[in-house]
Design a protein around this motif. Structure first.
Motif, PDB file in Angstrom:
ATOM      1  N   LEU A 546       0.805  -1.281   0.087  1.00 58.21           N
ATOM      2  CA  LEU A 546       0.047  -0.040  -0.107  1.00 58.21           C
ATOM      3  C   LEU A 546       0.782   1.139   0.012  1.00 58.21           C
ATOM      4  N   THR A 547       1.998   1.109   0.360  1.00 57.70           N
ATOM      5  CA  THR A 547       2.880   2.196   0.568  1.00 57.70           C
ATOM      6  C   THR A 547       3.618   2.379  -0.920  1.00 57.70           C
ATOM      7  N   THR A 549       2.107   1.589  -4.124  1.00 55.96           N
ATOM      8  CA  THR A 549       1.210   1.672  -4.967  1.00 55.96           C
ATOM      9  C   THR A 549      -0.139   2.094  -4.662  1.00 55.96           C
ATOM     10  N   THR A 550      -0.888   2.853  -5.502  1.00 53.70           N
ATOM     11  CA  THR A 550      -2.364   3.242  -5.145  1.00 53.70           C
ATOM     12  C   THR A 550      -3.190   2.525  -6.059  1.00 53.70           C
ATOM     13  N   ARG A 551      -2.868   1.439  -6.522  1.00 53.85           N
ATOM     14  CA  ARG A 551      -3.845   0.672  -7.700  1.00 53.85           C
ATOM     15  C   ARG A 551      -4.933  -0.018  -6.712  1.00 53.85           C
ATOM     16  N   PHE A 552      -4.639  -0.225  -5.410  1.00 62.59           N
ATOM     17  CA  PHE A 552      -5.849  -1.041  -4.853  1.00 62.59           C
ATOM     18  C   PHE A 552      -6.751  -0.073  -4.070  1.00 62.59           C
ATOM     19  N   LYS A 553      -8.078  -0.493  -4.603  1.00 62.71           N
ATOM     20  CA  LYS A 553      -9.068   0.163  -3.649  1.00 62.71           C
ATOM     21  C   LYS A 553      -9.549  -0.178  -2.594  1.00 62.71           C
ATOM     22  N   ALA A 554      -9.203  -1.187  -2.115  1.00 65.48           N
ATOM     23  CA  ALA A 554      -9.410  -1.615  -0.423  1.00 65.48           C
ATOM     24  C   ALA A 554      -8.386  -2.794  -0.137  1.00 65.48           C
ATOM     25  N   ALA A 555      -8.293  -2.673   1.512  1.00 64.35           N
ATOM     26  CA  ALA A 555      -7.249  -3.617   1.537  1.00 64.35           C
ATOM     27  C   ALA A 555      -7.645  -3.917   3.042  1.00 64.35           C
ATOM     28  N   THR A 605      -3.032   5.472   0.262  1.00 65.41           N
ATOM     29  CA  THR A 605      -4.365   6.165   0.071  1.00 65.41           C
ATOM     30  C   THR A 605      -5.439   5.185  -0.066  1.00 65.41           C
ATOM     31  N   THR A 606      -5.021   3.936   0.104  1.00 63.27           N
ATOM     32  CA  THR A 606      -6.222   2.915   0.014  1.00 63.27           C
ATOM     33  C   THR A 606      -6.931   2.722   1.446  1.00 63.27           C
ATOM     34  N   PRO A 607      -8.125   2.778   1.367  1.00 64.22           N
ATOM     35  CA  PRO A 607      -9.162   2.287   2.616  1.00 64.22           C
ATOM     36  C   PRO A 607      -8.898   0.846   3.162  1.00 64.22           C
ATOM     37  N   THR A 608      -8.189   0.867   4.308  1.00 61.31           N
ATOM     38  CA  THR A 608      -7.834  -0.226   4.975  1.00 61.31           C
ATOM     39  C   THR A 608      -8.349  -0.775   6.155  1.00 61.31           C
ATOM     40  N   LEU A 609      -8.475  -2.090   6.308  1.00 62.75           N
ATOM     41  CA  LEU A 609      -9.187  -2.543   7.356  1.00 62.75           C
ATOM     42  C   LEU A 609      -8.119  -3.226   8.363  1.00 62.75           C
ATOM     43  N   LEU A 610      -7.906  -3.173   9.467  1.00 62.00           N
ATOM     44  CA  LEU A 610      -7.010  -3.791  10.123  1.00 62.00           C
ATOM     45  C   LEU A 610      -7.515  -4.701  11.325  1.00 62.00           C
TER      46      LEU A 610
END
Length: 735
Positions: A546-547, A549-555, A605-610
């Motif tokens: 995630l640091t 690339t910004t290609r992923f819309k969710a993590a 920038t990816t919305p991320t669930l921890l």
């Protein structure tokens, strides 16, 4: 009731069942759900009898939902799958082992402690004692009443005695002090690691009179594996003298004289030895270790060493694969072993004299041979495939044939499972990478799908060709899932395993992203709907991704490490210190900072669930908190879910369901713009009572006399049309 009808029922019932089973089509199968995953029965630890005719194994099933736990029991069956029955029903029974004569089974249990008796002190296996039960009938009897917690045991070859290792019992004064609150833990001192522990000793107990005799009198032994020599006069073991979290390399192989208790250490190095065994004639020992000098990043190798002492010899130096359980052939000329090779299960034989390795069994399945009959002709393994959960299988070690013994999850046939294929691609530097691709059951070529990149743990883990329920759930929701085995993965040989040394987040990141590019180029993945998920090192490399690339819309990142320096003392550090970064945080401060995702969190920038368990000591929960806070302070959509009581691998079914439901909901929302909520679980605790025989007969009678709507082809068969192979029924079933 009409007796003629009763005589008619069995044949009619069989016909109805056949009609239902034969008529189930792919269109009638439903997608897998998270509750289907939870409901799966898990089988493990198969042990074949000495004569090769029966097998014992452990079965884990979901208990009552309100109890929030899985329930384990030990089963026995003939190797052809017949006569399967629950052998030990108490959930506190574990570790069963056949007596060499095949007449009895010994096992460890805390069944008395759980009923309110004496609990041991300080471990998950508190108060374990040895029990023995006859195989062909009779009750289990308690063999030991030992004051220290028993950790492991082995039968003598004549089946008259058992040798076991047990923790040193605490004195009454020590117990009283701890009860009064004088229970401070002095970390890494005496037997303690980061938790309280006790040193251990070897004991011998005879079956007939239950007489115990202490064999060792050493004040600083932490005994691991234990094996009795063929003549019963010596005991081989692996041991350590300290218990630091990163001190596995202190393990050594030793032999204890059963008469005098004298301990003779055979290895003297900084490599972590384990799984010691005797050769049939008792002159040699074998064990597993990556090296005979230091703790190298390498897959386990088989070694042999003279039992009286001498130089160790590596048997499997040229073998590329991850070796597991093994057994000597009766003539002592070879060793058979189970292994994972390129993410697939297999069985092999190595010639002790030459080191030549030959294949016995293999294929597109996951699993390892776990035990072997005395004559060396039969083995057993838990075998799984992408479309089949794990079942115990018999392996014929002369032909390589696999035959299933258990059928633990027949309900899976009702589910629409993923299409599966292994794919390969070239990474940025030309390295060939393999990955496991999962697609919806009804996928048609050239259809672009929302896509999940799944990153495995480790780093020295691997995605194998086993059944993974979560992937079937995701494909049932319309996703494609790719699981790359990036450089650093195990089972592909030492070269790939070492491919990310002092380079985590470098080449392995490129392996991930070139895999994503491949499935996009193949017309499978929709580049506008990409998501990433991972646990443990999967969460670590996922966070790093995630640091970059910004290609992923969710993590979704589980049990991650964000900052290597602050985790150095909290979790494990040997792998980072020795291999993946190199050095300590004070020696290599720049490298620790540069290779930590937290350093670069301003780029995310990816919305991320921890997701993280509060009792995780492998990757500690503060790491997810750091990443979460950094995202939250920057205004990036994020959510952090903490799970009380959970270690690195979750145990409580309620938490497993919440974890999976939250992840699915998050990825659906941010990668696909869809609101998704897990259906309410149907509480089977309050299921309807089973029908009586009379009720069941009446139910069948209603089916028989009621309307039956058949597919036209089935109607033709019902009319006696030629070429019909049996009863058929419409996808809609009986109406």
């Amino acid at each position: 009731m009409n007796t003629r009808l009763l005589r008619f029922i069995p044949a009619l019932f069989l016909s109805v069942v056949l009609a239902l089973s034969i008529g189930v089509s792919a269109q009638s199968r439903r997608p897998m759900t998270i509750d289907d995953m939870l409901n799966l029965v898990q089988v493990s630890a198969p042990r074949i009898s000495p004569d090769g005719r029966r097998v014992i194994y452990t079965m884990s099933e979901l208990g009552k939902w309100k109890d929030n736990k899985r329930v384990t029991s030990i089963w026995i069956a003939d190797v052809d799958g017949s006569n399967a029955r629950r052998f030990l029903g108490h959930e506190k029974d574990r570790g069963p082992a056949w007596s060499p004569d095949g007449k009895s089974i010994a096992f460890l249990s805390t069944r008395e402690a759980s009923a309110g008796g004496r609990e041991g002190e300080g471990t998950a296996d508190s108060g374990a004692q040895i029990y023995v039960i006859p195989v062909d009938g009779g009750e289990a009897t308690k063999l030991t009443d030992h004051k220290g917690n028993i950790r492991s045991f082995d039968w003598t070859k004549d089946s008259t005695a058992i040798v076991f290792s047990a923790e040193r019992a605490k004195s009454d004064a020590q117990k009283a002090n701890e009860k009064a609150g004088d229970d401070a833990i002095f970390v890494d001192e005496e037997a303690n690691g980061q938790e309280r522990a006790e040193f251990s000793e070897l004991w011998r107990i005879t079956i007939a009179d239950k007489a115990e005799r202490q064999l060792t009198h050493d004040d600083h032994l932490l005994i691991e594996s234990v094996r009795v020599s063929p003549d019963g006069k010596k005991i081989a073991l692996t041991y350590r003298r300290e218990n630091s979290r990163n001190g596995q390399f202190h393990a050594e192989v030793a032999v204890v004289d059963a008469a005098s208790g004298e301990l003779k250490t055979l290895t003297h190095n900084n490599a972590p030895e384990m799984a010691v065994q005797w050769s049939p004639e008792g002159k040699m020992l074998s064990y597993l270790a990556p090296s005979d000098t230091s703790w190298e990043l390498a897959e386990e190798k088989l070694w042999v060493i003279p039992a009286e002492g001498g130089d160790a010899r590596k048997l499997t130096g040229a073998f590329n694969g991850n070796i597991g359980q093994y057994a000597w052939a009766p003539d002592g000329q070879s060793i058979v072993f189970g292994a994972s090779v390129r993410a697939r299960g297999a069985a092999y034989r190595v010639n002790v004299a030459t080191g030549a390795v030959s294949s016995i069994a293999g294929g597109d399945w996951a699993g390892r041979m776990e035990s072997v009959s005395t004559d060396g002709k039969r083995g057993v393994a838990v075998v799984s495939k992408p479309d089949a959960p794990g079942d115990v299988h018999l392996i014929d070690l002369t032909t390589g044939t696999l035959t299933p013994i258990t059928h633990a999850n027949p309900q899976v046939s009702e589910l629409a499972l993923s299409q599966f294929r292994a794919v390969t691609w070239k990474s940025k530097d030309g390295l060939e990478v393999e990955g496991m691709l999962w697609l919806p059951a009804d996928y048609k070529p050239a259809t672009k799908l929302p896509f999940i990149l799944a990153v495995h743990g480790g780093p020295a883990g691997a995605w194998d060709v086993s059944f993974r329920g979560i992937n079937h759930v995701y494909t049932g929701l319309g996703w494609a899932v790719l699981e790359p085995n990036v450089r650093g993965s195990s089972s592909y040989g030492d070269t790939l395993l070492r491919g990310n040394m002092k380079d985590i987040g470098g080449g392995d990141y490129q392996d991930l992203m070139t895999g994503v590019d491949k499935v996009i180029a193949d017309g499978i993945a929709d580049p506008d709907h990409l998501a990433i998920r991972g646990w443990s090192y999967g969460g670590i490399l996922g966070g790093w991704t995630l640091t970059q690339t910004t290609r992923f819309k969710a993590a979704s990142l589980g049990a991650m490490v964000a900052d290597w320096a602050s985790e150095y003392a909290m979790g494990f550090n040997y792998d980072v210190r020795l291999w993946y970064i190199g050095g300590t945080p004070w020696e290599s401060a720049d490298n620790y900072r540069r290779q930590s995702s937290y350093t670069h969190i301003a780029k995310v920038t990816t919305p991320t669930l921890l997701l993280h368990g509060e009792r995780d000591t492998t990757d500690t929960i503060g790491q997810s908190m750091m990443f979460y806070q950094g995202l939250r302070d920057r205004g990036i959509p994020t959510r952090f879910v903490r799970f009380p009581r959970e270690p690195h691998g979750f145990r409580e079914p309620h938490h497993v369901r919440i974890r999976d439901a939250e992840e699915i909901s998050w990825l659906m929302k941010y990668a696909r713009g869809m609101d998704w909520k897990a259906p309410e679980r149907k509480d089977k605790d309050s299921a309807e009572p089973k029908k009586s025989t009379d009720q069941f007969v009446a139910y069948l009678f209603r089916i028989i006399t009621g309307p039956l709507r058949l597919h036209p082809a089935a109607q033709a068969c019902a009319s006696g049309a030629p070429g019909c192979r049996g009863p058929q029924i419409a996808a809609g079933g009986l109406l």
